[in-house]
Design a protein around this motif. Structure first.
Motif, short mmCIF file in Angstrom:
data_model
loop_
_atom_site.label_atom_id
_atom_site.label_comp_id
_atom_site.label_asym_id
_atom_site.label_seq_id
_atom_site.Cartn_x
_atom_site.Cartn_y
_atom_site.Cartn_z
N GLY A 109 1.28 -1.25 -0.01
CA GLY A 109 0.05 0.26 -0.05
C GLY A 109 0.96 1.24 0.00
N VAL A 110 1.48 1.02 1.02
CA VAL A 110 2.03 2.72 0.60
C VAL A 110 2.85 2.32 -0.18
N THR A 111 4.16 0.93 -0.56
CA THR A 111 4.97 1.59 -2.26
C THR A 111 3.79 2.48 -3.09
N VAL A 112 3.10 2.09 -3.67
CA VAL A 112 1.87 2.29 -4.35
C VAL A 112 1.57 3.97 -4.38
N ASN A 113 1.74 4.52 -3.08
CA ASN A 113 1.46 5.89 -2.30
C ASN A 113 3.01 7.06 -2.44
N PHE A 114 3.82 5.74 -2.09
CA PHE A 114 4.94 7.20 -2.66
C PHE A 114 5.28 6.55 -4.48
N ILE A 115 5.31 5.94 -5.10
CA ILE A 115 5.68 5.66 -6.31
C ILE A 115 3.99 6.99 -7.70
N LEU A 116 2.62 6.58 -6.80
CA LEU A 116 1.93 7.47 -7.06
C LEU A 116 2.17 9.07 -7.44
N ALA A 117 2.86 9.29 -6.23
CA ALA A 117 3.74 10.78 -5.33
C ALA A 117 4.55 11.28 -6.83
N PHE A 118 5.33 10.09 -7.17
CA PHE A 118 6.34 10.42 -7.87
C PHE A 118 6.11 10.79 -8.78
N ILE A 119 5.33 9.36 -9.83
CA ILE A 119 4.77 9.40 -10.88
C ILE A 119 4.05 10.72 -11.44
N ILE A 120 2.82 11.64 -10.39
CA ILE A 120 2.19 12.67 -10.81
C ILE A 120 2.89 13.95 -10.75
N TYR A 121 4.46 13.80 -9.79
CA TYR A 121 5.53 15.08 -10.00
C TYR A 121 5.60 14.98 -11.27
N ILE A 122 6.58 13.47 -11.85
CA ILE A 122 7.12 13.96 -13.48
C ILE A 122 6.10 13.96 -14.37
N GLY A 123 5.05 13.50 -14.16
CA GLY A 123 3.48 13.81 -15.07
C GLY A 123 3.01 15.87 -14.65
N MET A 124 3.42 16.04 -13.48
CA MET A 124 3.80 17.87 -13.45
C MET A 124 4.03 18.26 -14.23
N ALA A 125 5.83 18.11 -14.32
CA ALA A 125 6.95 18.50 -14.64
C ALA A 125 6.53 18.59 -16.18
N PHE A 126 6.25 17.83 -16.52
CA PHE A 126 5.99 17.33 -18.53
C PHE A 126 4.75 18.01 -19.13
N ALA A 127 3.94 17.92 -17.87
CA ALA A 127 2.53 19.54 -18.46
C ALA A 127 2.81 20.03 -18.31
N TYR A 128 3.60 20.82 -17.90
CA TYR A 128 3.58 22.29 -16.85
C TYR A 128 4.49 23.00 -16.29
N GLY A 129 5.62 22.29 -15.95
CA GLY A 129 6.48 23.02 -17.32
C GLY A 129 7.35 23.50 -15.29
N ASP A 130 8.04 24.38 -15.33
CA ASP A 130 8.23 25.37 -14.14
C ASP A 130 7.94 27.05 -14.59
N THR A 131 7.05 27.66 -13.87
CA THR A 131 7.06 29.20 -13.24
C THR A 131 7.69 29.65 -11.41
N TYR A 132 8.53 30.19 -11.50
CA TYR A 132 9.21 30.61 -10.09
C TYR A 132 9.86 32.49 -10.75
#
Length: 446
Positions: A109-132
Motif C-alpha cells: 500500500g505505502v509503496t503504491v502511495n510513494f510511486i503514485l506521488a513521484f509519477i504525479i510530480y513527473i507528469g506535472m513537470a512534463f505537463a506544466y513545467g516550472d514557473t518561479y
C-alpha cells in the motif's frame, strides 16, 4: 456551486488514493495466492452502498468515508475476526504465507502511495513545467507582514540567502512551509548578512495570523476610484511609483509614506497609459488615498521590471529527474513536519487538522494542476502515516514482521490481537484529536 467543486475534488482525490493504496495490498496478496475476502472504498459499517462479489472477493463502496480496506483471510486486522483465527490455518491464508511474502503484502500500500506521488510530480513537470522567480533575481527582498516573523527579527526588504544551510534557489510555494519548519535562516539586509535563529514554537506563534510568513512585495495598483473618493486626479489602472519625492514602488513603501503625511496634499508620480506623470493627491486623516486596489498579472509585473519570471518546459526525459527531486523534497519536508508535531516544545500539534482541514486545502475553482499537486502531497502523507510503527497501521504489521524475520519467532495471535486493539484505540484517539482541532478552530474562528 463552489462547495460542489471543492467537495468533488476532495472526494475524487481521497477515493483515488484509497483505491490505489488498497490495490497495493491486493495485487501482491493475489500473486502469492492469498485469499482476499473484501475490497472496499470507504467503510461498510453495518451496510454497503454498493457491493458485488466476483470470484472469492466482495467489491464494494461503504457509507462511511473515513478510508477503505482489503480484508485478507487469516490476517489480524481491523475486522478482529477471532472466529476465523481460531480455526486451523489454511494454505490460502495470510498467516500461512512465509514472512517475506507477508512483508511484501503489507508494504504494498505505502509503496503504491510513494510511486503514485513521484509519477504525479513527473507528469506535472512534463505537463506544466516550472514557473518561479529565481532568488538572485529578487531585487528588493520580500514583504514581511507576519508579527511572528517580525518578532523573530525579519523586516520587509530582507533577502533570504539560505534556510538551514540550504541555499535558496527560487521563490515558490514551498518557501513559507520551509520557513515555518526552519531552525536558522541566513538573510541579506542592505548588503549585510545576518543569521536569524527561529523560535522553536514559531508554528504556534503563527496560528492566529492570516498572512503568510513572507510574500512578494507588490506595487500600489489602482483598480477603481469610488464615487465618494476625494482623489479625482487618480484614475483606475494608475500605478504608483513615488510619493512626496520618495520611492513608492511597493505597497509597504506607500503605506509608510501615507501614514507620515496624514491630512496633506502631496505629489505622486504615477504610470498612466504607459506614460510617467506627476499629479497631486490628498491623504486622508487616517493615512489613505480612498481607492480600491487591484493586482497586476505576473507577465505585466515582469514587463514593468518588478520581477523576472523564469519559465521552464521539460521534455519527458527531463521531467523524470525534476519530478523525482520534487517528490523527494516533499517526502523529506513532510518528515520534518511530523518531527515538529511530535515535539511538544514546538506546540505544532495544535495545528494538526482532520478531514475538514484536508477538505479546505482544495480550492473553490477546478484546476487540474492544483488538484494533482494536492493529491501527490496527500499520497506522500498517507504513505508516511501508514508507515508509523503503530499496531493497526501497515507500519505496525511491518514492525512485527521484521521482528519475526530477524528473531525467527512469530508473535502469538493473542499478542497480535491485543496489539491491534491498542493500535485501534490509539488511532481513534488521534482521529478524534485531529478532527476536534478542526471543530475548535471552527468555533473560535481561528
Amino acid at each position: 456551486m463552489d462547495i460542489v467543486i471543492k467537495l468533488s475534488q476532495f472526494l475524487l482525490s481521497l477515493s483515488l488514493l484509497i483505491i490505489l493504496h488498497e490495490l497495493g495490498h491486493f495485487i501482491p496478496a493475489k500473486l502469492f495466492k492469498t485469499r482476499v475476502e473484501k475490497f472496499y472504498l470507504f467503510f461498510d459499517v453495518k451496510y454497503s452502498l454498493i457491493k458485488k462479489k466476483i470470484g472469492e472477493t466482495e467489491y464494494g463502496i461503504g457509507w462511511l468515508p473515513l478510508g477503505g480496506y482489503v480484508k485478507i483471510s487469516g490476517m489480524i486486522d481491523e475486522s478482529m475476526d477471532k472466529e476465523q483465527m481460531a480455526l486451523p490455518p489454511q494454505p490460502w491464508e495470510f498467516r500461512s504465507k512465509p514472512a517475506w511474502q507477508r512483508l511484501i503484502i503489507m508494504l504494498g500500500g505505502v509503496t503504491v502511495n510513494f510511486i503514485l506521488a513521484f509519477i504525479i510530480y513527473i507528469g506535472m513537470a512534463f505537463a506544466y513545467g516550472d514557473t518561479y522567480i529565481a532568488n538572485e533575481d529578487l531585487k528588493d527582498g520580500l514583504n514581511i507582514e507576519s508579527q511572528a516573523m517580525m518578532k523573530a527579527g525579519f523586516k520587509t526588504g530582507d533577502k533570504i540567502i539560505s534556510i538551514d544551510d540550504e541555499k535558496l534557489e527560487k521563490i515558490d510555494n514551498d518557501l513559507n512551509m520551509n520557513l515555518v519548519m526552519s531552525k536558522r535562516v541566513l538573510i541579506d539586509r542592505n548588503g549585510v548578512q545576518k543569521e536569524i535563529t527561529m523560535p522553536i514554537d514559531f508554528a504556534d506563534q503563527r496560528k492566529e495570523e492570516g498572512v503568510p510568513p513572507a510574500s512578494m512585495r507588490i506595487p500600489f495598483y489602482i483598480n477603481e476610484i469610488p464615487a465618494e473618493s476625494t482623489n479625482k486626479n487618480l484614475k483606475a489602472h494608475d500605478l504608483l511609483l513615488a510619493l512626496d519625492g520618495q520611492e513608492a514602488k511597493y505597497m509597504d513603501q506607500v503605506k509608510k509614506i501615507l501614514l507620515n503625511n496624514k491630512n496633506k496634499t502631496i505629489t505622486a508620480t504615477i504610470i498612466r497609459n504607459q506614460k510617467e506623470q506627476q499629479i497631486q493627491v490628498v491623504v486622508s486623516k487616517d493615512g489613505k488615498l480612498g481607492v480600491q486596489l487591484g493586482e497586476l498579472e505576473a507577465s505585466l509585473l515582469a514587463k514593468l521590471g518588478y520581477y523576472k519570471i523564469t519559465e521552464k518546459k521539460y521534455s519527458l526525459t527531463e521531467s523524470i529527474p525534476v519530478g523525482l527531486k520534487r517528490g523527494k523534497d516533499k517526502l523529506f519536508g513532510y518528515g520534518k513536519q511530523l518531527k515538529m508535531i511530535f515535539n511538544p516544545e514546538t506546540k505544532a500539534y495544535k495545528q494538526v487538522g482532520g478531514f475538514h482541514a484536508i477538505y479546505n486545502v482544495f480550492p473553490n475553482t477546478w484546476s487540474w494542476e492544483v488538484f494533482w499537486n494536492i493529491t501527490a502531497l496527500l499520497s506522500i502523507m498517507l504513505g508516511v502515516m501508514n508507515l508509523l510503527p503503530i499496531p493497526a497501521l501497515d507500519g505496525g504489521h511491518v514492525m512485527f514482521l521484521l521482528y519475526e524475520i530477524i528473531s525467527g519467532k512469530k508473535p502469538s495471535d493473542k499478542f497480535l490481537e491485543n496489539a491491534q486493539m491498542v493500535g485501534f484505540v490509539l488511532l481513534i484517539t488521534l482521529l478524534l484529536f485531529a478532527n476536534g482541532n478542526d471543530i475548535y478552530k471552527a468555533i473560535v474562528g481561528k
